[in-house]
Design a protein around this motif. Structure first.
Motif, PDB file in Angstrom:
ATOM      1  N   LEU A 253      -2.638  -1.973   6.728  1.00  0.00           N
ATOM      2  CA  LEU A 253      -1.990  -1.526   5.497  1.00  0.00           C
ATOM      3  C   LEU A 253      -0.607  -2.167   5.394  1.00  0.00           C
ATOM      4  N   ILE A 254      -0.240  -2.531   4.171  1.00  0.00           N
ATOM      5  CA  ILE A 254       1.083  -3.139   3.966  1.00  0.00           C
ATOM      6  C   ILE A 254       2.085  -2.041   3.634  1.00  0.00           C
ATOM      7  N   PHE A 255       3.143  -1.969   4.418  1.00  0.00           N
ATOM      8  CA  PHE A 255       4.212  -0.996   4.171  1.00  0.00           C
ATOM      9  C   PHE A 255       5.446  -1.729   3.673  1.00  0.00           C
ATOM     10  N   LYS A 256       5.964  -1.255   2.576  1.00  0.00           N
ATOM     11  CA  LYS A 256       7.196  -1.844   2.059  1.00  0.00           C
ATOM     12  C   LYS A 256       8.336  -0.897   2.411  1.00  0.00           C
ATOM     13  N   LEU A 257       9.354  -1.435   3.050  1.00  0.00           N
ATOM     14  CA  LEU A 257      10.450  -0.611   3.530  1.00  0.00           C
ATOM     15  C   LEU A 257      11.689  -0.870   2.664  1.00  0.00           C
ATOM     16  N   ILE A 258      12.222   0.171   2.068  1.00  0.00           N
ATOM     17  CA  ILE A 258      13.420   0.020   1.238  1.00  0.00           C
ATOM     18  C   ILE A 258      14.601   0.597   2.015  1.00  0.00           C
ATOM     19  N   ASP A 259      15.579  -0.239   2.319  1.00  0.00           N
ATOM     20  CA  ASP A 259      16.752   0.208   3.067  1.00  0.00           C
ATOM     21  C   ASP A 259      17.770   0.789   2.089  1.00  0.00           C
TER      22      ASP A 259
ATOM     23  N   GLY B  19      21.832  -3.187 -11.616  1.00  0.00           N
ATOM     24  CA  GLY B  19      23.051  -2.737 -12.276  1.00  0.00           C
ATOM     25  C   GLY B  19      24.109  -2.222 -11.337  1.00  0.00           C
ATOM     26  N   LYS B  20      23.955  -2.405 -10.037  1.00  0.00           N
ATOM     27  CA  LYS B  20      24.951  -1.878  -9.102  1.00  0.00           C
ATOM     28  C   LYS B  20      25.369  -2.999  -8.162  1.00  0.00           C
ATOM     29  N   THR B  21      26.601  -2.944  -7.721  1.00  0.00           N
ATOM     30  CA  THR B  21      26.987  -3.895  -6.697  1.00  0.00           C
ATOM     31  C   THR B  21      26.796  -3.254  -5.328  1.00  0.00           C
ATOM     32  N   VAL B  22      25.638  -2.696  -5.132  1.00  0.00           N
ATOM     33  CA  VAL B  22      25.306  -2.122  -3.834  1.00  0.00           C
ATOM     34  C   VAL B  22      24.132  -2.917  -3.297  1.00  0.00           C
ATOM     35  N   LEU B  23      24.281  -3.361  -2.058  1.00  0.00           N
ATOM     36  CA  LEU B  23      23.262  -4.226  -1.482  1.00  0.00           C
ATOM     37  C   LEU B  23      21.939  -3.482  -1.321  1.00  0.00           C
ATOM     38  N   ARG B  24      20.866  -4.145  -1.706  1.00  0.00           N
ATOM     39  CA  ARG B  24      19.545  -3.569  -1.553  1.00  0.00           C
ATOM     40  C   ARG B  24      18.729  -4.499  -0.671  1.00  0.00           C
ATOM     41  N   ALA B  25      18.191  -3.948   0.402  1.00  0.00           N
ATOM     42  CA  ALA B  25      17.357  -4.756   1.282  1.00  0.00           C
ATOM     43  C   ALA B  25      15.952  -4.178   1.294  1.00  0.00           C
ATOM     44  N   GLU B  26      14.981  -5.062   1.166  1.00  0.00           N
ATOM     45  CA  GLU B  26      13.578  -4.647   1.236  1.00  0.00           C
ATOM     46  C   GLU B  26      12.891  -5.463   2.317  1.00  0.00           C
TER      47      GLU B  26
ATOM     48  N   ASP C 173       0.828  -1.199   0.000  1.00  0.00           N
ATOM     49  CA  ASP C 173       0.000   0.000   0.000  1.00  0.00           C
ATOM     50  C   ASP C 173       0.864   1.251   0.000  1.00  0.00           C
ATOM     51  N   HIS C 174       1.975   1.184   0.742  1.00  0.00           N
ATOM     52  CA  HIS C 174       2.848   2.345   0.815  1.00  0.00           C
ATOM     53  C   HIS C 174       4.310   1.910   0.753  1.00  0.00           C
ATOM     54  N   VAL C 175       5.105   2.731   0.088  1.00  0.00           N
ATOM     55  CA  VAL C 175       6.528   2.425  -0.012  1.00  0.00           C
ATOM     56  C   VAL C 175       7.298   3.449   0.818  1.00  0.00           C
ATOM     57  N   ILE C 176       8.110   2.954   1.728  1.00  0.00           N
ATOM     58  CA  ILE C 176       8.847   3.824   2.634  1.00  0.00           C
ATOM     59  C   ILE C 176      10.332   3.629   2.412  1.00  0.00           C
ATOM     60  N   ALA C 177      11.065   4.737   2.260  1.00  0.00           N
ATOM     61  CA  ALA C 177      12.517   4.628   2.127  1.00  0.00           C
ATOM     62  C   ALA C 177      13.165   4.900   3.471  1.00  0.00           C
ATOM     63  N   LEU C 178      14.259   4.176   3.725  1.00  0.00           N
ATOM     64  CA  LEU C 178      14.975   4.339   4.984  1.00  0.00           C
ATOM     65  C   LEU C 178      16.380   4.854   4.644  1.00  0.00           C
ATOM     66  N   ALA C 179      16.663   6.093   5.045  1.00  0.00           N
ATOM     67  CA  ALA C 179      17.977   6.670   4.723  1.00  0.00           C
ATOM     68  C   ALA C 179      18.726   6.955   6.014  1.00  0.00           C
ATOM     69  N   GLY C 180      20.027   7.175   5.896  1.00  0.00           N
ATOM     70  CA  GLY C 180      20.807   7.508   7.086  1.00  0.00           C
ATOM     71  C   GLY C 180      22.289   7.396   6.825  1.00  0.00           C
ATOM     72  N   ASN C 181      23.080   8.049   7.686  1.00  0.00           N
ATOM     73  CA  ASN C 181      24.532   7.922   7.604  1.00  0.00           C
ATOM     74  C   ASN C 181      24.919   6.475   7.931  1.00  0.00           C
TER      75      ASN C 181
END
Lengths: 262, 92, 464
Positions: free
Chosen positions: A73-79, A58-65, A26-34
């Motif tokens: 409500l379903i929240f999807k969290l993108i780290d 296309g990146k060798t950067v780890l993506r966690a969801e 239902d909602h996509v949430i991004a998680l940012a931080g140092n």
């Protein structure tokens, strides 16, 4: 040399950044931080084992969801990758910035280290330039207490113009409030009025000239002020991304292509 | 060592030196960054903007790099990088 | 609206932006970063208050020891030694239990097939070939991986790992690479594939590639048993496990020296370039979340080992069984190939069977020894000998090994090429056939050269 950038070019990212791939949430949430702010502790605490990892396209950067459910409500969290800034000086920074700009999450949580506020606020101020739907999560408050650091969260919220939630994610403290606030932002229940940084007059003059023209060209798809600043800074990755986005839109308008974005 | 020549040489109380030459345990403020390109941008990103207080806190057992406290975080710089950062040092 | 009009609009905008900031005269980036930081300073000044100093500055106290001139290196070596010791000692018992259990399962499978009146080759191919290889890889690799990686994750969670890079950077700077390579190497001791993935922490693509191409030179958990067994053979009858330990440590040190040397050569030739900017944060030390890490890390490792066993070891088991059991003129294909390779093997101080074992062991380094024993005894399925004496009898007594054979095999095992999983990981990380091929060929070249020089020198001097 430069092989990873070459062979897995930047074009690959944006195509996959559209919201459609998250249609089951239902909602996509991004998680940012140092880095080293306990961002992944927050991520793990919210999503539990309900997560999966892969690479950014296309990146060798780890993506966690991950996913969590709040009030049905379903929240999807993108780290997003840990980054000191969004100036795109490293691959991590670029991935984080591109996602915030082109992925257009419903809300962005910026995790701060309570023991190191000044440094972390640098990232917060840059995030606020891109999106106004931001929740500040001041993490590691227990450690700050141990180091005899006190933070006035109300004053912080007033300075930034977005909600602030103190947490000690390791012990689960403050997470309920965080989830509640995120939901408020994502659903539009909570309105924010971020105080964006004002630059020296020459820059502001130039931005004022460009901003309306950018708005006219790209509409509300991206934050026009931010794009204006990037164009002035001749940021090639942003220029390329906007160009690609426009080319597609051109195609749609003339009926040549069936791809609709945004 | 390695003191920059400057017009204020009569005032040893405030010298412009290279960050690398800042003695351990001492603080100074950033004067300017001489690096260009990506290195410059990364240093700025870490908060090394003019006026920032930096404190030399330790040196690697191998003699290089050195670690500095910058805006609450501890950042290690190699000799080459710390040479490209000029600081205002108030002396002992 | 005609096609392309929006893009034209953008071009006009860019032109205007250029006029507003001619030749970058606004020094936009500098100015913006300064403004943002001073605003951050302002906000922090208003909302943060410090009530005096904390009672004890643990970060400083710990760093005064862990990165000090006198204790920095010794404490680092001690920590690594403790982790190795815990891994080797702790893995022994679960490895035996797993092996016993899995090989018990093999017997039951054989009985089942016998009961079903399945033809002999079915039992051979599926049970003695595929299942056995799978069981082998799982029982050898799972326990050390499940011990080694949680230990490292603990160090990471505590914030210690960047200190290793801080301590060792000077060494890597001289080799033209980044101090963080020391971390990828440490991971490599656990598993080279994990070490290659860890190379992501190195930002400069050039330095990351060097770290990926040289990760193979640190022996992983799959190669340690081989090295330990061969070291045991070398000192048998002369010294005890202490002597073997010294030899293994020597081999590891030689691997590290090789890493630095090859990195140096690469950064002067194929991957030329100036060292990138080195900015490394030394985060505050934190209390690790022990329980969480251990469960999570063991869970992840188990999945990894099992997946690898199924994807890599099972097909390898099938191929090895076929080679060892299809006979041409009364001799297995394996033996034919070994005979053909023998002159080459002899040149490198080894023999054809050893070279063949390394070739067939490409998918997973931990099966090199079992393949070698299998082919020496012509048994048709991989086996292990239960004592060093038995190994000595087979290698030295029946197949004419000298100390040179053992040394060359150790060197070749240390240097040769990364295992199949690691190569696959290198391919995924680099997106390039060229670098993946080089990741195999460079170590192979080094291994052949070193073994050749050692073997020929020793023989010339008449030492063996």
């Amino acid at each position: 040399m430069g092989l990873i950038n070459q062979s897995c070019g930047i074009g690959a990212i944006k195509e996959n950044f559209g919201k459609s791939q998250f249609s089951n949430a239902d909602h996509v949430i991004a998680l940012a931080g140092n880095p080293n702010t306990g961002k992944s502790t927050v991520f793990n605490a919210l999503t539990g084992l309900n997560q999966h990892t892969g690479n950014w396209p296309g990146k060798t950067v780890l993506r966690a969801e991950g996913r969590y459910i709040h009030q049905g409500l379903i929240f999807k969290l993108i780290d997003l990758p840990g980054a000191y800034s969004l100036m795109a000086n490293s691959m991590e920074e670029q991935v984080a910035r591109d996602y915030l700009c082109f992925g257009r999450p419903d809300a962005t949580v910026v995790v701060l280290d309570a023991t190191c506020m000044e440094r972390n606020l640098n990232l917060v101020l840059q995030v606020l330039e891109i999106t106004s739907r931001v929740v500040i999560c001041v993490n590691l408050v227990d450690e700050a207490e141990r180091k005899k650091i006190q933070i006035d969260y109300h004053a912080l919220a007033a300075e930034l113009g977005v909600p602030v939630v103190p947490t000690a994610a390791r012990d689960g403290v403050g997470l309920d409030k965080l989830v509640e606030t995120v939901s408020g932002i994502a659903t539009g229940r909570i309105e924010t009025k971020p105080n964006v940084v004002r630059y020296k007059e020459e820059i502001e003059v130039a931005v004022r000239k460009l901003e309306p023209k950018i708005k006219k060209l790209i509409g509300e798809a991206f934050n026009a002020r931010w794009v204006a600043l990037r164009l002035l800074d001749k940021d090639q990755t942003v220029i390329a991304a906007v160009e690609q986005w426009l080319t597609r839109k051109d195609g749609v308008l003339t009926g040549m292509e069936g791809v609709v974005l945004a | 060592m390695c003191v920059m020549e400057n017009s204020q040489d009569d005032y040893p109380a405030n010298k412009i030196i290279r960050l690398w030459d800042l003695p351990l345990g001492k603080s100074a403020t950033v004067n300017s960054i001489q690096a260009e390109g990506i290195t410059r941008r990364r240093m700025l990103d870490l908060g090394m903007v003019p006026g920032t207080i930096v404190e030399a806190i330790r040196v690697s057992p191998a003699g290089d790099p050195k670690a500095y406290r910058v805006r609450g975080a501890v950042i290690a710089f190699r000799k080459e990088e710390a040479h490209k950062i000029l600081i205002n040092f108030k002396g002992e | 609206m005609s096609r392309g009009s929006l893009s034209t609009g953008l071009n006009e905008l860019l032109k205007e932006a250029n006029q507003l900031n001619p030749g970058g005269s606004l020094r936009l980036n500098d100015s913006m970063v300064s403004t943002i930081y001073s605003r951050a300073e302002e906000i922090a000044g208003r909302v943060v208050t410090r009530e005096g100093k904390p009672n004890i500055d643990w970060d400083k106290k710990l760093d005064d020891i862990l990165t000090s001139r006198f204790f920095g290196f010794p404490s680092m070596l001690l920590l690594l030694a403790v982790i190795f010791w815990i891994t080797v000692a702790g893995a022994n018992v679960p490895s035996k239990i797993l092996a016993t259990g899995l090989f018990w399962g093999q017997e039951r499978l054989t009985e089942l097939l016998y009961w079903l009146h399945a033809p002999a080759w079915v039992n051979g191919f599926f049970v003695e070939g595929i299942y056995r290889c799978l069981a082998w890889v799982v029982s050898v690799m799972l326990p050390p991986m499940a011990i080694f990686f949680p230990c490292f994750t603990l160090l990471e969670d505590m914030g210690y790992l960047p200190r290793i890079a801080f301590n060792l950077d000077n060494l890597f700077k001289k080799a033209g690479t980044h101090g963080k390579q020391s971390l990828t190497m440490s991971m490599g001791f656990g598993c080279n594939a994990a070490g290659v993935i860890a190379c992501r922490i190195i930002e400069s693509p050039r330095e990351r590639l060097i770290a990926m191409l040289t990760n193979n030179f640190v022996p992983c958990n799959g190669r340690f048993p081989t090295l330990i067994a061969l070291a045991g053979l070398l000192v048998m009858g002369v010294a005890t496990s202490f002597g073997a330990t010294i030899i293994v440590v020597g081999i590891v040190l030689f691997g590290i020296v090789t890493t630095l040397a090859v990195s140096w050569v690469l950064s002067k030739t194929l991957l030329k370039g100036v060292p990138s900017s080195f900015t490394l944060e030394l985060p505050p030390y934190r209390k690790p979340q022990i329980g969480r890490i251990i469960t999570r890390s063991i869970f992840d490792r188990t999945l990894f080992v099992l997946r690898r066993a199924v994807c890599v070891a099972a097909p390898a088991g099938a191929v090895i069984w076929l080679l060892a059991n299809i006979n041409i003129g009364g001799v297995s294909i394996l033996a034919h190939a070994a005979n053909w390779l023998d002159p080459f093997g002899q040149m490198l101080g080894m023999d054809g069977y050893i070279i063949m074992a390394f070739l067939l062991g490409l998918p997973a380094n931990e099966i090199v020894m079992p393949i070698l024993i299998m082919s020496y005894m012509a048994t048709g399925s991989m086996i292990e000998l239960d004592s060093l004496e038995a190994l000595h009898r087979l290698f030295v007594g029946e197949h004419g090994w000298t100390w040179l054979t053992a040394v060359c095999m150790m060197l070749f095992s240390l240097l040769h090429y990364p295992c199949g999983t690691t190569l696959w990981t290198i391919f995924k990380e680099s997106c390039s056939f060229k670098w993946t091929a080089l990741a195999a060929l460079i170590p192979l070249g080094v291994a052949i050269t070193v073994c050749f020089v050692v073997a020929q020198t020793v023989r010339l001097l008449g030492w063996a």
